[in-house]
Design a protein around this motif. Structure first.
Motif, short mmCIF file in Angstrom:
data_model
loop_
_atom_site.label_atom_id
_atom_site.label_comp_id
_atom_site.label_asym_id
_atom_site.label_seq_id
_atom_site.Cartn_x
_atom_site.Cartn_y
_atom_site.Cartn_z
N LEU A 365 0.82 -1.21 0.00
CA LEU A 365 0.00 0.00 0.00
C LEU A 365 0.86 1.26 0.00
O LEU A 365 0.76 2.12 0.88
CB LEU A 365 -0.95 0.00 1.21
N SER A 366 1.74 1.36 -1.00
CA SER A 366 2.62 2.53 -1.17
C SER A 366 3.46 2.78 0.08
O SER A 366 3.58 3.91 0.59
CB SER A 366 1.78 3.77 -1.51
N ASP A 367 4.04 1.73 0.60
CA ASP A 367 4.96 1.76 1.75
C ASP A 367 4.28 2.11 3.07
O ASP A 367 4.96 2.45 4.04
CB ASP A 367 6.12 2.73 1.50
N ARG A 368 2.96 2.03 3.13
CA ARG A 368 2.30 2.27 4.41
C ARG A 368 2.42 1.06 5.34
O ARG A 368 2.29 1.18 6.55
CB ARG A 368 0.82 2.61 4.19
N ILE A 369 2.67 -0.10 4.75
CA ILE A 369 2.89 -1.33 5.53
C ILE A 369 4.24 -1.90 5.12
O ILE A 369 4.50 -2.11 3.93
CB ILE A 369 1.78 -2.37 5.29
N GLY A 370 5.10 -2.12 6.10
CA GLY A 370 6.40 -2.72 5.84
C GLY A 370 6.58 -4.01 6.62
O GLY A 370 6.23 -4.09 7.80
N VAL A 371 7.11 -5.02 5.96
CA VAL A 371 7.32 -6.33 6.59
C VAL A 371 8.75 -6.79 6.32
O VAL A 371 9.21 -6.75 5.17
CB VAL A 371 6.32 -7.38 6.06
N GLN A 372 9.45 -7.20 7.37
CA GLN A 372 10.78 -7.79 7.24
C GLN A 372 10.75 -9.20 7.84
O GLN A 372 10.34 -9.37 9.00
CB GLN A 372 11.84 -6.95 7.95
N LEU A 373 11.17 -10.18 7.07
CA LEU A 373 11.17 -11.58 7.51
C LEU A 373 12.57 -12.16 7.36
O LEU A 373 13.22 -11.95 6.32
CB LEU A 373 10.18 -12.40 6.70
N THR A 374 13.05 -12.88 8.37
CA THR A 374 14.40 -13.47 8.34
C THR A 374 14.38 -14.83 9.01
O THR A 374 13.77 -15.00 10.07
CB THR A 374 15.42 -12.57 9.05
N HIS A 375 15.04 -15.79 8.37
CA HIS A 375 15.30 -17.09 8.99
C HIS A 375 16.80 -17.25 9.12
O HIS A 375 17.55 -17.01 8.17
CB HIS A 375 14.74 -18.23 8.15
N TYR A 376 17.26 -17.62 10.32
CA TYR A 376 18.70 -17.78 10.54
C TYR A 376 19.00 -19.17 11.09
O TYR A 376 18.19 -19.79 11.77
CB TYR A 376 19.24 -16.71 11.51
N ASN A 377 20.19 -19.65 10.76
CA ASN A 377 20.66 -20.95 11.24
C ASN A 377 22.14 -20.80 11.55
O ASN A 377 22.95 -20.56 10.64
CB ASN A 377 20.43 -22.03 10.19
N LYS A 378 22.49 -20.90 12.82
CA LYS A 378 23.86 -20.66 13.26
C LYS A 378 24.39 -21.89 13.99
O LYS A 378 23.70 -22.44 14.86
CB LYS A 378 23.92 -19.43 14.17
N ARG A 379 25.60 -22.29 13.65
CA ARG A 379 26.22 -23.45 14.31
C ARG A 379 27.61 -23.05 14.77
O ARG A 379 28.42 -22.54 13.99
CB ARG A 379 26.31 -24.64 13.36
N SER A 380 27.88 -23.28 16.05
CA SER A 380 29.19 -23.00 16.64
C SER A 380 29.88 -24.31 16.96
O SER A 380 29.28 -25.20 17.57
CB SER A 380 29.04 -22.15 17.91
N SER A 381 31.13 -24.42 16.56
CA SER A 381 31.91 -25.63 16.83
C SER A 381 33.21 -25.22 17.52
O SER A 381 33.57 -24.04 17.58
CB SER A 381 32.21 -26.39 15.53
N ASP A 382 33.93 -26.22 18.01
CA ASP A 382 35.18 -25.97 18.75
C ASP A 382 34.94 -25.01 19.90
O ASP A 382 35.73 -24.09 20.15
CB ASP A 382 36.27 -25.41 17.82
N ALA A 383 33.84 -25.23 20.62
CA ALA A 383 33.51 -24.36 21.75
C ALA A 383 34.61 -24.39 22.80
O ALA A 383 35.21 -25.43 23.07
CB ALA A 383 32.18 -24.79 22.37
N LEU A 384 34.90 -23.23 23.39
CA LEU A 384 35.94 -23.12 24.42
C LEU A 384 35.34 -23.54 25.76
O LEU A 384 34.53 -22.83 26.35
CB LEU A 384 36.46 -21.68 24.48
#
Length: 679
Positions: A365-384
């Motif tokens: 609607l001419s920028d009257r509604i804004g939507v941001q969607l994100t999916h993340y997947n993070k893997r940590s290895s060699d943990a201290l």
């Protein structure tokens, strides 16, 4: 602020004084800042920024301390006795010390912080630019506490007074240089190539001393007469890195940036060299393509994706086996000697994190509604992780190793609504929501190659276990039954499970917020913010301590021990944590009853601002160009099932995964009135 087209300057100063909930908790701060920007020559500009902060903090004891105002109040007697038979003021309503007593035992921290930074930008050619910046962040900290003689009647060492003093200098030197070349190999393609290097050096120096027995009215460490201690610390960590990135833009609609960074750090093991961190991100403004339907219903679409790697370094000397100097008494004579300080690991390397992210930015609607969607997947290895060493090794109790793997995945969403907007009135909303699923995928093996058992943390209530969230709560379960129906549980009516079971996660599963901005009749603005999180547990260590310590301190404690209408759940939690269950085969105690749902919703902020119209004549007569009056409040209200002081506070904020409060001071509520005058 001022200047010319060639040189501009800015100078700012402020002072702040704040008084806490208890009278002797105060902070006074002054801050001065100055910026200078100058165009030295064609294609060359220079910026210099400086900041100086002076802070004086007086801090009461907190958390697990016998000198905490909360412990002495919350674990005190429910019956107030203003004076004894001789007419003296009585402190029987406190556990050990009254507020007037504790005002004599205050930690002071004076901090002087100075930051200076310089940036030079050089553009010798239209397609070539360079950037170089250097900086210093210097902190001088002085921590001290003086207890005058005969102010706290607890032990001889306190009766004769004491002095503690520690001076710390922390230097952080930084420097970064880069060169960027920009080309247009084709009319529709733009390329920007950046090559650079960075340098960081962090140096910490401190000297601390303590002593008991001082002359009343003095605050001199050199005048103390007994129980001397002295210590000196030094730490230095140097990091160097090189980086290169390539940014491509195709028809100003498709964007791709690839980067590569190589770092070396003095805290790495000597057998480990540079580590490489690649990264790439891309986005496509789909709505700018000719085939995309032109409609106001869906006015803008951007798709994006990214992958990157990063690392967490070890701390100073954790990779090195070294000796610590100590003083040893032999035949009543002090001798200088050494002891093993750390069992190092020559192969120690940074904890590596790899993250993938996908998302979209949408406008309707001419920028009257804004939507941001994100999916993340993070893997940590060699943990201290610190792992225990067998005493037979003749080394220290533990050593640091790179072990295991942990994953975090979830979704993030943001919704912006411009409901209406004109010159006189406006109303907009913003909502955010995030989810988190945390899992320990691997823990690893100990020094002998044997699989590690659960890693116990936070006094035994939390642990790291494969297949569960990091720092999850595990305790023996409780069952109870009021057999005789009298409303009062005995130990024989409470049963403990044989083994610890999973009770819940310490990390929240979700976070949400909603904020609103409103303009009414042009000159009135209202903004507010609500936040919440949930899906996690927290140990109510305050209530557990109040209940269980009552056994030793004369039943001064809690609802379970003093309230005739206490629920069966409260009574069972107290019995299980203090005495254990009924059967001898299930001896021991459990804190299960005090591990509670920590979900909450908080009214974070509310602000109302009244803007004076420019036409008001008295403002022009005073030389002002504008004025506004604001009323605001922060930390206004909390909705939660948690029965402790605050579901958001933790007793040890520097300890990873700790999720418990132990007589911890909650965040205060603030009300502010602010008048702004512009000239």
């Amino acid at each position: 602020a001022g200047g010319t087209d060639v040189t501009q300057y800015y100078i700012d100063g402020e002072t702040n004084s704040e008084h806490g909930i208890v009278s002797y908790n105060t902070v006074n701060r002054q801050n001065f800042r100055g910026n200078l920007n100058s165009r030295i020559a064609r294609g060359l500009d220079f910026a210099l920024s400086t900041q100086y902060t002076r802070s004086k903090l007086a801090l009461n004891s907190n958390d697990n301390s016998i000198f905490s105002p909360l412990i002495n109040g919350l674990v005190g007697s429910a019956f107030f006795t203003p004076s004894d038979s001789l007419g003296n003021i009585s402190d029987l309503n406190y556990r050990s010390f009254s507020q007037s007593d504790l005002s004599n035992y205050v930690t002071h921290q004076n901090v002087d912080r100075y930051l200076i930074g310089a940036i030079a930008n050089y553009r010798p050619l239209n397609w070539l630019s360079g950037n170089f910046n250097i900086g210093l962040d210097y902190i001088n900290r002085f921590d001290f506490r003086s207890l005058q003689p005969n102010k706290l009647a607890i032990a001889q060492s306190f009766t004769i007074g004491s002095r503690e003093s520690e001076r710390t200098n922390n230097y952080l030197y930084t420097g970064t240089g880069s060169t960027t070349a920009t080309f247009r190999p084709f009319a529709s393609l733009t390329s920007a190539t950046t090559v650079g290097a960075s340098y960081n050096r962090n140096v910490l120096q401190s000297t601390a001393g303590t002593g008991n027995g001082i002359v009343a009215g003095t605050q001199n460490l050199g005048a103390t007469s007994s129980l001397f201690t002295v210590n000196e610390n030094f730490a230095e960590i140097i990091s160097i890195g090189t980086f290169v990135s390539e940014a491509l833009s195709f028809r100003d609609r498709m964007f791709v940036t690839g980067s590569l960074r190589r770092d070396d750090n003095s805290a790495f093991g000597s057998s480990f060299g540079f580590i490489t961190y690649p990264g790439i991100n891309a986005s496509w403004v789909l709505s700018d393509e000719s085939f995309f339907p032109k409609t106001n219903l869906l006015s803008n679409v951007r798709l994006r994706a990214a992958y990157g790697e990063s690392g967490t370094r070890p701390d100073f000397r954790q990779a090195t086996t070294f000796f610590t100097p100590v003083s040893t008494s032999v035949n009543n004579i002090e001798n200088s000697s050494i002891t093993l300080g750390t069992t190092g690991n020559l192969d120690l390397k940074p904890e590596l994190t790899k993250e993938t992210e996908f998302g979209a930015d949408l406008s309707f609607l001419s920028d009257r509604i804004g939507v941001q969607l994100t999916h993340y997947n993070k893997r940590s290895s060699d943990a201290l992780i610190n792992i225990p060493l067998a005493p037979s090794f003749g080394l220290t109790a533990s050593t640091l190793r790179n072990l295991g793997a942990i994953s975090n995945r979830g979704n993030e969403a943001q919704l912006d609504l411009k409901i209406f907007e004109n010159e006189w009135n406006a109303f907009s909303l913003r909502g955010t929501a995030t989810t988190l699923t945390n899992r320990i995928n691997e823990i690893g093996n100990d020094a002998t190659g044997k699989a590690l058992p659960d890693i116990i943390i936070n006094r035994g209530e939390q642990r790291h276990r494969k297949g569960y969230s990091a720092g999850a709560f595990f305790q023996r379960p409780i069952t109870y039954s009021d057999v005789n129906g009298d409303g009062l549980l005995s130990r024989s009516e409470v049963t403990l499970g044989d083994t610890a079971v999973f009770l819940g996660d310490a990390l929240p599963h979700w976070n949400r917020s909603i904020s609103a901005d409103i303009k009414v009749l042009k000159y009135i603005r209202v903004s507010t913010l609500f936040e919440g999180r949930g899906g996690n547990k927290q140990l109510n260590g305050t209530e557990q301590f109040r209940c269980t310590s009552g056994v030793s301190f004369g039943d001064r404690g809690c609802s379970a021990t003093g309230n005739p209408n206490a629920s069966l759940a409260e009574q069972a939690a107290f019995i299980a944590a203090t005495f254990g269950g009924a059967a001898p085969s299930k001896a021991g105690t459990t804190k299960t009853g005090y591990i509670q749902d920590a979900g909450f919703t908080k009214w974070r902020e509310l602000s109302i601002t009244l803007q004076a119209p420019d036409s008001w004549s008295f403002l022009r007569m005073g030389g002002a160009k504008g004025a506004s009056l604001s009323f605001s409040g922060r930390n206004l209200k909390t909705w939660t099932k948690y029965t402790g002081l605050d579901p958001e506070i933790v007793e040890s904020a520097t300890s990873n995964f700790n999720q418990s409060e132990f007589n911890t001071q909650p965040a205060p509520r603030f009300y502010t009135v602010r008048l702004n005058l512009n000239f």
